[in-house]
Design a protein around this motif. Structure first.
Motif, PDB file in Angstrom:
ATOM      1  N   UNK A  15      51.825  35.051  35.398  1.00  0.00           N
ATOM      2  CA  UNK A  15      50.892  36.142  35.114  1.00  0.00           C
ATOM      3  C   UNK A  15      50.790  37.036  36.346  1.00  0.00           C
ATOM      4  N   UNK A  16      50.958  38.329  36.140  1.00  0.00           N
ATOM      5  CA  UNK A  16      50.938  39.292  37.234  1.00  0.00           C
ATOM      6  C   UNK A  16      49.612  40.044  37.245  1.00  0.00           C
ATOM      7  N   UNK A  17      48.944  40.015  38.365  1.00  0.00           N
ATOM      8  CA  UNK A  17      47.629  40.653  38.495  1.00  0.00           C
ATOM      9  C   UNK A  17      47.695  41.715  39.586  1.00  0.00           C
ATOM     10  N   UNK A  18      47.244  42.903  39.243  1.00  0.00           N
ATOM     11  CA  UNK A  18      47.150  43.998  40.202  1.00  0.00           C
ATOM     12  C   UNK A  18      45.675  44.203  40.522  1.00  0.00           C
ATOM     13  N   UNK A  19      45.335  44.030  41.777  1.00  0.00           N
ATOM     14  CA  UNK A  19      43.941  44.198  42.204  1.00  0.00           C
ATOM     15  C   UNK A  19      43.799  45.505  42.974  1.00  0.00           C
ATOM     16  N   UNK A  20      42.990  46.411  42.443  1.00  0.00           N
ATOM     17  CA  UNK A  20      42.680  47.664  43.133  1.00  0.00           C
ATOM     18  C   UNK A  20      41.162  47.658  43.297  1.00  0.00           C
ATOM     19  N   UNK A  21      40.699  46.999  44.316  1.00  0.00           N
ATOM     20  CA  UNK A  21      39.271  46.705  44.429  1.00  0.00           C
ATOM     21  C   UNK A  21      38.888  46.542  45.890  1.00  0.00           C
ATOM     22  N   UNK A  22      37.586  46.374  46.127  1.00  0.00           N
ATOM     23  CA  UNK A  22      37.111  46.212  47.492  1.00  0.00           C
ATOM     24  C   UNK A  22      35.857  45.342  47.514  1.00  0.00           C
ATOM     25  N   UNK A  96      52.188  44.854  35.770  1.00  0.00           N
ATOM     26  CA  UNK A  96      50.976  44.036  35.702  1.00  0.00           C
ATOM     27  C   UNK A  96      50.641  43.574  34.295  1.00  0.00           C
ATOM     28  N   UNK A  97      50.173  42.322  34.212  1.00  0.00           N
ATOM     29  CA  UNK A  97      49.527  41.839  32.993  1.00  0.00           C
ATOM     30  C   UNK A  97      48.042  42.192  33.007  1.00  0.00           C
ATOM     31  N   UNK A  98      47.435  42.095  34.189  1.00  0.00           N
ATOM     32  CA  UNK A  98      45.996  42.334  34.348  1.00  0.00           C
ATOM     33  C   UNK A  98      45.787  43.237  35.556  1.00  0.00           C
ATOM     34  N   UNK A 124      50.542  46.532  26.904  1.00  0.00           N
ATOM     35  CA  UNK A 124      50.134  45.128  26.938  1.00  0.00           C
ATOM     36  C   UNK A 124      49.197  44.817  28.101  1.00  0.00           C
ATOM     37  N   UNK A 125      48.961  45.799  28.962  1.00  0.00           N
ATOM     38  CA  UNK A 125      48.161  45.561  30.161  1.00  0.00           C
ATOM     39  C   UNK A 125      46.676  45.464  29.820  1.00  0.00           C
ATOM     40  N   UNK A 126      45.992  44.642  30.585  1.00  0.00           N
ATOM     41  CA  UNK A 126      44.550  44.422  30.443  1.00  0.00           C
ATOM     42  C   UNK A 126      43.866  45.004  31.666  1.00  0.00           C
ATOM     43  N   UNK A 127      42.899  45.877  31.454  1.00  0.00           N
ATOM     44  CA  UNK A 127      42.146  46.470  32.558  1.00  0.00           C
ATOM     45  C   UNK A 127      40.727  45.908  32.545  1.00  0.00           C
TER      46      UNK A 127
END
Length: 415
Positions: A15-22, A96-98, A124-127
């Motif tokens: 599972x691939x997760x992209x985090x754009x957060x702080x 990304x999956x998520x 298919x991506x989940x935000x």
């Protein structure tokens, strides 16, 4: 144990997760997924996310705050505000999956990863978008952080002494509670995608998360007119709170008639277990009797250590525990051969792993390896190359200023 800069195998392997957060909620939600095998890529501005500059640092200048919420991730530095940033961002969105973010309302759309555009790139991506109050709220434009949410959810007003001001909880329950629910939302959406093949947009409002923990306080007010009050460390009308033994405090909570009867017998007062004393076990209608009960338990506890008291209560099947300090937790947990309450994280340039809070749960076949909190920009070029960008494209992005080849990424690429 072993050390690794990548995620360990687990149920989320692949599972691939992209985090754009702080700060906390978004990074911690992504770390929960990372802890169980997801490959998490953390996208930061070239100056790093705010937590990298938070107080409490090691001797090498690494933020301990950052270390607690970013283990096992890979770090990519992108200037998302740059006009050419989408040439680097879009391949990541397609990968990304998520995607997990806790940027303010409107920012994902402005920076190119809002759900409408994401659906065009990767249906298919989940935000999962964490906000303070939710886009549906009349407070949607309010700025929020953990303390504000604790206050507005009513949690602050429940902490403190009756004659004192409301107090915040030092444990960041708003951020960490939201992170758990955000990770859970991502997992639910992955299950749903397995049935439908479609992605989801899920917004998690911190206020809703913390308000959901109010339990019976809300219906008790509606049905009985009962207004929750601060009571310090002892409830008003029931037995409980902390008691001081010879060396430390402990707490005991007899929750059933049998437990309450056993405690009363242990104290030499079987008459306290009479149902006429209170409306249910442990509830004491007479405030003077309540004082007598407390003094009796305090006198009994003073003759024992906290652990001795707990051992006696637990031997009777009565829930109890030592009120541990951080120092005691460290002494008792960090030295265990397979620690679970605590774990270790490797930091850039620091040869000695530091101790941080561990996973909240572990699957039986998951390893307890040490992970790393990534250095800023440590994986930018490697990750972008891994998802299909060629040398010429990377050079063009570097020339434009979207990405930078700093020492960390250059060393990683060389290795």
């Amino acid at each position: 144990m072993t050390s690794s800069t990548a995620t360990s195998k687990g149920p989320l392997d692949g599972i691939h997760v992209l985090e754009i957060a702080h700060f906390i909620a978004g990074p911690h939600a992504a770390m929960i997924l990372c802890d169980h095998g997801a490959d998490v890529i953390k996208v930061e501005p070239p100056t790093g996310e705010h937590a990298r500059n938070s107080a409490q640092v090691d001797q090498y200048g690494n933020s301990l705050f950052f270390a607690c919420h970013n283990r096992g991730k890979r770090a990519v530095a992108l200037d998302l505000g740059h006009k050419d940033a989408r040439h680097a961002l879009d391949p990541l969105l397609k990968w990304a999956d998520v995607i997990i973010t806790n940027y303010a309302q409107g920012v994902p759309d402005r920076l190119g990863f809002g759900y409408e555009r994401l659906q065009q790139l990767n249906p298919r991506a989940i935000l999962v978008h964490i906000t303070g109050f939710g886009s549906w709220s009349d407070r949607r434009n309010y700025v929020a952080f953990d303390g504000i949410i604790q206050a507005m959810s009513g949690v602050w007003n429940l902490n403190g002494h009756p004659d004192g001001p409301p107090l915040n909880c030092q444990v960041l329950v708003g951020d960490h509670g939201t992170a758990v629910h955000a990770a859970n939302a991502a997992l639910c959406a992955l299950v749903e995608r397995g049935r439908t093949g479609k992605g989801q947009f899920i917004e998690i409002a911190m206020l809703e998360v913390l308000s959901s923990m109010l339990s019976t306080l809300v219906p008790d007010y509606e049905v009985n007119g009962e207004i929750p009050r601060r009571y310090g460390q002892r409830p008003f009308d029931r037995f409980g709170g902390s008691f001081k033994a010879s060396d430390a405090y402990f707490t005991v909570a007899p929750a059933t008639p049998r437990m309450w009867k056993d405690l009363c017998n242990l104290m030499g007062h079987p008459e306290w277990a009479n149902p006429n004393v209170g409306r249910r076990p442990g509830y004491i209608a007479d405030p003077e009797l309540r004082k007598q009960v407390d003094k009796t338990v305090e006198a009994w506890a003073a003759q024992r250590t906290a652990q001795e008291a707990v051992t006696i209560f637990q031997g009777l099947g009565i829930p109890s525990g030592v009120v541990r300090t951080v120092e005691r937790i460290f002494e008792e947990e960090a030295s265990k051969p397979d620690p679970r309450v605590l774990t270790k994280v490797k930091l850039p340039n620091n040869p000695k792993p530091i101790t941080v809070p561990g996973k909240s749960f572990r699957f039986p076949d998951e390893t307890a390896e040490y992970k790393s909190a990534p250095a800023l920009n440590a994986d930018t070029f490697n990750v972008l190359a891994e998802i299909g960008m060629g040398k010429d494209e990377l050079a063009k992005l570097e020339s434009a200023g979207v990405i930078k080849r700093e020492a960390a990424s250059a060393d990683a690429a060389a290795s």
